[in-house]
Structures are given as structure tokens and as C-alpha cells.
Design a protein around this motif. Structure first.
Motif, PDB file in Angstrom:
ATOM      1  N   ARG A 166      -3.717  70.256  19.923  1.00  0.00           N
ATOM      2  CA  ARG A 166      -2.571  70.981  19.401  1.00  0.00           C
ATOM      3  C   ARG A 166      -1.788  71.587  20.556  1.00  0.00           C
ATOM      4  O   ARG A 166      -1.208  72.662  20.449  1.00  0.00           O
ATOM      5  N   LYS A 167      -1.828  70.850  21.670  1.00  0.00           N
ATOM      6  CA  LYS A 167      -1.127  71.253  22.890  1.00  0.00           C
ATOM      7  C   LYS A 167       0.346  71.511  22.577  1.00  0.00           C
ATOM      8  O   LYS A 167       0.989  70.755  21.847  1.00  0.00           O
ATOM      9  N   GLY A 168       0.880  72.593  23.125  1.00  0.00           N
ATOM     10  CA  GLY A 168       2.301  72.861  22.946  1.00  0.00           C
ATOM     11  C   GLY A 168       2.595  73.652  21.681  1.00  0.00           C
ATOM     12  O   GLY A 168       3.723  74.026  21.440  1.00  0.00           O
ATOM     13  N   GLU A 169       1.551  73.911  20.887  1.00  0.00           N
ATOM     14  CA  GLU A 169       1.745  74.678  19.660  1.00  0.00           C
ATOM     15  C   GLU A 169       1.346  76.121  19.946  1.00  0.00           C
ATOM     16  O   GLU A 169       0.442  76.351  20.737  1.00  0.00           O
ATOM     17  N   PRO A 170       1.993  77.116  19.331  1.00  0.00           N
ATOM     18  CA  PRO A 170       1.572  78.502  19.568  1.00  0.00           C
ATOM     19  C   PRO A 170       0.085  78.667  19.209  1.00  0.00           C
ATOM     20  O   PRO A 170      -0.326  78.216  18.142  1.00  0.00           O
ATOM     21  N   PRO A 171      -0.716  79.314  20.110  1.00  0.00           N
ATOM     22  CA  PRO A 171      -2.172  79.420  19.881  1.00  0.00           C
ATOM     23  C   PRO A 171      -2.516  80.072  18.546  1.00  0.00           C
ATOM     24  O   PRO A 171      -3.453  79.651  17.886  1.00  0.00           O
ATOM     25  N   ILE A 172      -1.716  81.049  18.136  1.00  0.00           N
ATOM     26  CA  ILE A 172      -2.032  81.743  16.888  1.00  0.00           C
ATOM     27  C   ILE A 172      -1.901  80.781  15.704  1.00  0.00           C
ATOM     28  O   ILE A 172      -2.700  80.787  14.778  1.00  0.00           O
ATOM     29  N   ARG A 173      -0.899  79.888  15.786  1.00  0.00           N
ATOM     30  CA  ARG A 173      -0.717  78.914  14.717  1.00  0.00           C
ATOM     31  C   ARG A 173      -1.908  77.946  14.674  1.00  0.00           C
ATOM     32  O   ARG A 173      -2.440  77.643  13.609  1.00  0.00           O
ATOM     33  N   SER A 174      -2.330  77.470  15.871  1.00  0.00           N
ATOM     34  CA  SER A 174      -3.483  76.568  15.930  1.00  0.00           C
ATOM     35  C   SER A 174      -4.714  77.236  15.341  1.00  0.00           C
ATOM     36  O   SER A 174      -5.465  76.625  14.586  1.00  0.00           O
ATOM     37  N   PHE A 175      -4.900  78.537  15.704  1.00  0.00           N
ATOM     38  CA  PHE A 175      -6.082  79.268  15.249  1.00  0.00           C
ATOM     39  C   PHE A 175      -6.125  79.290  13.725  1.00  0.00           C
ATOM     40  O   PHE A 175      -7.124  78.901  13.106  1.00  0.00           O
ATOM     41  N   PHE A 176      -5.015  79.670  13.089  1.00  0.00           N
ATOM     42  CA  PHE A 176      -5.018  79.768  11.633  1.00  0.00           C
ATOM     43  C   PHE A 176      -5.083  78.387  10.981  1.00  0.00           C
ATOM     44  O   PHE A 176      -5.699  78.225   9.921  1.00  0.00           O
ATOM     45  N   ALA A 177      -4.473  77.408  11.619  1.00  0.00           N
ATOM     46  CA  ALA A 177      -4.548  76.049  11.066  1.00  0.00           C
ATOM     47  C   ALA A 177      -6.005  75.598  11.020  1.00  0.00           C
ATOM     48  O   ALA A 177      -6.477  75.070  10.019  1.00  0.00           O
ATOM     49  N   ARG A 178      -6.728  75.846  12.125  1.00  0.00           N
ATOM     50  CA  ARG A 178      -8.150  75.460  12.164  1.00  0.00           C
ATOM     51  C   ARG A 178      -8.941  76.158  11.066  1.00  0.00           C
ATOM     52  O   ARG A 178      -9.753  75.550  10.389  1.00  0.00           O
ATOM     53  N   ARG A 179      -8.692  77.506  10.922  1.00  0.00           N
ATOM     54  CA  ARG A 179      -9.392  78.273   9.877  1.00  0.00           C
ATOM     55  C   ARG A 179      -9.107  77.661   8.508  1.00  0.00           C
ATOM     56  O   ARG A 179      -9.985  77.497   7.684  1.00  0.00           O
ATOM     57  N   PHE A 180      -7.826  77.307   8.280  1.00  0.00           N
ATOM     58  CA  PHE A 180      -7.450  76.763   6.984  1.00  0.00           C
ATOM     59  C   PHE A 180      -8.272  75.514   6.648  1.00  0.00           C
ATOM     60  O   PHE A 180      -8.817  75.383   5.552  1.00  0.00           O
ATOM     61  N   TYR A 181      -8.395  74.607   7.621  1.00  0.00           N
ATOM     62  CA  TYR A 181      -9.131  73.371   7.341  1.00  0.00           C
ATOM     63  C   TYR A 181     -10.612  73.664   7.092  1.00  0.00           C
ATOM     64  O   TYR A 181     -11.253  72.998   6.281  1.00  0.00           O
ATOM     65  N   LYS A 182     -11.164  74.685   7.787  1.00  0.00           N
ATOM     66  CA  LYS A 182     -12.562  75.071   7.552  1.00  0.00           C
ATOM     67  C   LYS A 182     -12.748  75.572   6.126  1.00  0.00           C
ATOM     68  O   LYS A 182     -13.664  75.158   5.414  1.00  0.00           O
ATOM     69  N   VAL A 183     -11.845  76.500   5.703  1.00  0.00           N
ATOM     70  CA  VAL A 183     -11.937  77.065   4.352  1.00  0.00           C
ATOM     71  C   VAL A 183     -11.782  75.957   3.314  1.00  0.00           C
ATOM     72  O   VAL A 183     -12.529  75.862   2.338  1.00  0.00           O
ATOM     73  N   MET A 184     -10.822  75.081   3.573  1.00  0.00           N
ATOM     74  CA  MET A 184     -10.532  73.987   2.646  1.00  0.00           C
ATOM     75  C   MET A 184     -11.748  73.095   2.460  1.00  0.00           C
ATOM     76  O   MET A 184     -12.035  72.626   1.355  1.00  0.00           O
ATOM     77  N   LYS A 185     -12.455  72.860   3.548  1.00  0.00           N
ATOM     78  CA  LYS A 185     -13.631  71.993   3.491  1.00  0.00           C
ATOM     79  C   LYS A 185     -14.681  72.595   2.548  1.00  0.00           C
ATOM     80  O   LYS A 185     -15.329  71.892   1.780  1.00  0.00           O
ATOM     81  N   LYS A 186     -14.813  73.924   2.610  1.00  0.00           N
ATOM     82  CA  LYS A 186     -15.795  74.602   1.757  1.00  0.00           C
ATOM     83  C   LYS A 186     -15.338  74.620   0.303  1.00  0.00           C
ATOM     84  O   LYS A 186     -16.145  74.523  -0.608  1.00  0.00           O
ATOM     85  N   LEU A 187     -14.026  74.789   0.098  1.00  0.00           N
ATOM     86  CA  LEU A 187     -13.537  75.035  -1.258  1.00  0.00           C
ATOM     87  C   LEU A 187     -13.285  73.770  -2.062  1.00  0.00           C
ATOM     88  O   LEU A 187     -13.371  73.778  -3.278  1.00  0.00           O
ATOM     89  N   SER A 188     -12.946  72.699  -1.380  1.00  0.00           N
ATOM     90  CA  SER A 188     -12.453  71.547  -2.133  1.00  0.00           C
ATOM     91  C   SER A 188     -13.364  70.337  -1.993  1.00  0.00           C
ATOM     92  O   SER A 188     -13.977  70.121  -0.952  1.00  0.00           O
ATOM     93  N   ASP A 189     -13.442  69.555  -3.063  1.00  0.00           N
ATOM     94  CA  ASP A 189     -14.218  68.320  -3.014  1.00  0.00           C
ATOM     95  C   ASP A 189     -13.390  67.188  -2.415  1.00  0.00           C
ATOM     96  O   ASP A 189     -13.921  66.157  -2.029  1.00  0.00           O
ATOM     97  N   THR A 190     -12.075  67.394  -2.379  1.00  0.00           N
ATOM     98  CA  THR A 190     -11.203  66.382  -1.797  1.00  0.00           C
ATOM     99  C   THR A 190     -11.189  66.561  -0.289  1.00  0.00           C
ATOM    100  O   THR A 190     -11.018  67.666   0.202  1.00  0.00           O
ATOM    101  N   GLU A 191     -11.357  65.458   0.422  1.00  0.00           N
ATOM    102  CA  GLU A 191     -11.427  65.564   1.878  1.00  0.00           C
ATOM    103  C   GLU A 191     -10.036  65.772   2.484  1.00  0.00           C
ATOM    104  O   GLU A 191      -9.115  65.014   2.202  1.00  0.00           O
TER     105      GLU A 191
END
Ligand code: UDP
Ligand code: MG
Length: 311
Positions: free
Chosen positions: A127-152
Motif C-alpha cells: 500500500r506504498k504511497g497511501e497514507p499510513p493511517i488509511r492502510s492501518f484501518f483498511a487492514r483492520r477492516f479486512y481482519k474484522v470482515m474475515k471474522k464476521l462474514s462467511d463470504t471471502e
């Protein structure tokens, strides 16, 4: 002869469009060899700059360029849906106008389609060139999504995806109003090949996302592909009932054994305020789902075309 439709959602991309077109043409020479025709379908998502005239200028020298123009801004999700609905070809690919989805990958993507895959998806590994805070929350989102959803839903997944007509028909059959295309792609299944690539900076113009936009988009993703938050709020309720029961026993026994010096106002208030908060939180979750259901029931169109700018 088969045909490929390149779907390009555009919101204020007048500068990026000519660059995109040149790069695309440069990288699609291989299509001739495999006897596949090219159609470039720009979707003008309520732009208020020269996006329409930029596409018109391209259409004048290359009749393979087309445009669907919306009556106002309906969002990228609606634009992608409009493109897929209009794509009556054997293959379709969705690409951003800003060249962050490199056309140079297309040839490799086609090689997997020829191997028999129904779709070839892409994923940014950096995620080079992206604001670090945005990358951080994007990563968290995918982690939460993995736990919450059966859809990959893959971390770093782009909407850049090459699809066969079978896959297009499947995605098109999902006509929900609250669209989260990354989830829809996973939900329909079929055999998908993933390709990794390094993040590329925008060729021109500015990103349309701000922090709150992304937060709302994440909530959209969660409510569209998981009902687990509702289960969680019920669980929280059960846990608090249990705690209340234990406290009741404790207080009754203490009253019976030690008598009752009347104090404890502060602790009582803390408990009331805390429980009030938990209740609002859970009602809020419920409200989110009701709001989504409300919008689905209204069954409004996902977008409206401005026919005079469609060609
Ligand atoms: N886009 C769109 N409608 C919108 C916002 C964006 O069609 O309301 C298009 C935009 O023109 C671009 C693509 O969606 O082609 C991706 O947008 P952007 O580059 O702003 O997102 P990012 O790459 O920063 O995630
Ligand atoms: Mg971009």
C-alpha cells in the motif's frame, strides 16, 4: 470472434481519461492474436468537469469507445453495475480510470481465462504511497470482515477483475441496492485466480475517498455481508442478564446478613449509564439493518442514465 468490454467508472477524470486510453490501447495488442474485439465503456458517474467531452473526443477517433452517463453521482458501485449490465460481451473487466489498475496485467489475466478460470482477480500486496493511517484501518477492516462474514473478502483486493460471461451474468443477477461489489464477487463463487501486484500511484487527478467515506464503505460491507453484529448484540444482552442475576444474589445476601447501610449512589449511577450506553449501541446495530432493509424494500433504481450523453 469474441469481445472484451473494459468498464471504466469515472468521477471527474478528464485528465486521466486520455492517459488511460493510450495505456490501454498500448497493452491490448495481444487481443488481436486471440481474435477478441475490444470495447471501452466509460461510465460517467455525475462528473462536473470535462469527463464527458474527454470521452466524446476519444469516440470521434475510435468508435470502440462508448459512454454511459448518469444523471448525478451514484457512486462507483452503481457505475460498475451499470457497466456489467451493459456488457453483452464474452468477457468484461473493470478498471479504474487513474491507471492504478495496470492494463499491462491484462495479457497475463487472459492466459488464466484460457486455462479455464471464470474470473481473474487482482490484489495489491503493498500500500506504498497511501497514507499510513488509511492502510492501518483498511487492514483492520479486512481482519474484522474475515471474522464476521462467511463470504471471502481478500485483503487488498481491487475491483480490477476479468470475468467470463457466466460470471458477469451471476454478478448481474444480484440487484441489491446496498452494493458491496468486493463481497458480491466472493459470494458468487466460481473458480477465481488471484494475481498480486505492487501499488501504483494515481496517474492524474485526486482520489474521491476521504476517511469518513471509507468508514461508511466499511459499514456497508459489514451490514451487506454479515448479520453477526445482530447476534453479538443479543449475546451482549444475555451476558448482562447473567451479570445482573449474580449481582442480585450478592446484594440480597449482603442485605440479609449484614443489614443495609444506604449508600452506593455512585456505583449505581455508573451501572445505569453504562447499561444505557450498551442499549443504545445495540439498538444502533439493529437500526443499521432496518435502514438497509428499508432501502432495499423501496426498490429504487441503482442509477439513472442521462441519455443525451450516452453513445
Ligand atoms: N469513482 C466513481 N464514482 C465515485 C467515486 C469514484 O466512478 O463516486 C471512480 C473514479 O473515477 C476512479 C475509481 O472510481 O476511476 C476509483 O476511485 P479513486 O481512484 O478515487 O479511489 P482509490 O483508488 O483512491 O481507492
Ligand atoms: Mg484510484
Amino acid at each position: 470472434m469474441s469481445e472484451l468490454t473494459v468498464i471504466v467508472p469515472c468521477k471527474n477524470e478528464e485528465e486521466a481519461i486520455p492517459l488511460f486510453y493510450d495505456e490501454l490501447v498500448k497493452n491490448t495488442g495481444f487481443l488481436e492474436k486471440r481474435n477478441t474485439g475490444l470495447k471501452v465503456l466509460f461510465i460517467d458517474d455525475g462528473s462536473d468537469d470535462g469527463t464527458v467531452s474527454a470521452v466524446r473526443a476519444l469516440n470521434e477517433k475510435d468508435p470502440r469507445v462508448h459512454l454511459i452517463s448518469f444523471s448525478r453521482n451514484f457512486g462507483k458501485e452503481a457505475a460498475m453495475y451499470a457497466g456489467l449490465k451493459a456488457a453483452d460481451s464474452d468477457f468484461a473487466v473493470i478498471m479504474d480510470a487513474d491507471l492504478q489498475d495496470p492494463p499491462a496485467l491484462l495479457e497475463e489475466m487472459f492466459s488464466y481465462i484460457d486455462e479455464g478460470y471464470d474470473s481473474v482477480a487482482t490484489r495489491r500486496v503493498t500500500r506504498k504511497g497511501e497514507p499510513p493511517i488509511r492502510s492501518f484501518f483498511a487492514r483492520r477492516f479486512y481482519k474484522v470482515m474475515k471474522k464476521l462474514s462467511d463470504t471471502e473478502i481478500m485483503d487488498g483486493a481491487r475491483d480490477y477483475r476479468l470475468m467470463t460471461s457466466q460470471f458477469i451474468t451471476a454478478v448481474r443477477s444480484m440487484t441489491e441496492y446496498n452494493r458491496f461489489t468486493k463481497g458480491i464477487f466472493g459470494w458468487v463463487g466460481y473458480e477465481t485466480k488471484w494475481i498480486d501486484f505492487e501499488n501504483v500511484d494515481r496517474s492524474a487527478g485526486k482520489t474521491k475517498w476521504n476517511f469518513w467515506g471509507l468508514v461508511m464503505y466499511s459499514l456497508e460491507g459489514i451490514t451487506a455481508f454479515s448479520t453477526k453484529p445482530l447476534v453479538m448484540s443479543s449475546l451482549i444482552g444475555i451476558i448482562f442478564c447473567f451479570i445482573a442475576f449474580v449481582m442480585t444474589v450478592f446484594i440480597v445476601v449482603r442485605r440479609a446478613v449484614f443489614g443495609d447501610p444506604v449508600d452506593g449512589w455512585a456505583s449505581l449511577m455508573t451501572v445505569i449509564v453504562f447499561l444505557g450506553g450498551v442499549q443504545f449501541f445495540c439498538t444502533g446495530i439493529l437500526g443499521q439493518y432496518i435502514a438497509k432493509a428499508y432501502l432495499e424494500v423501496k426498490d429504487r433504481p441503482l442509477y439513472l442514465k442521462n441519455e443525451k450523453n450516452c453513445f
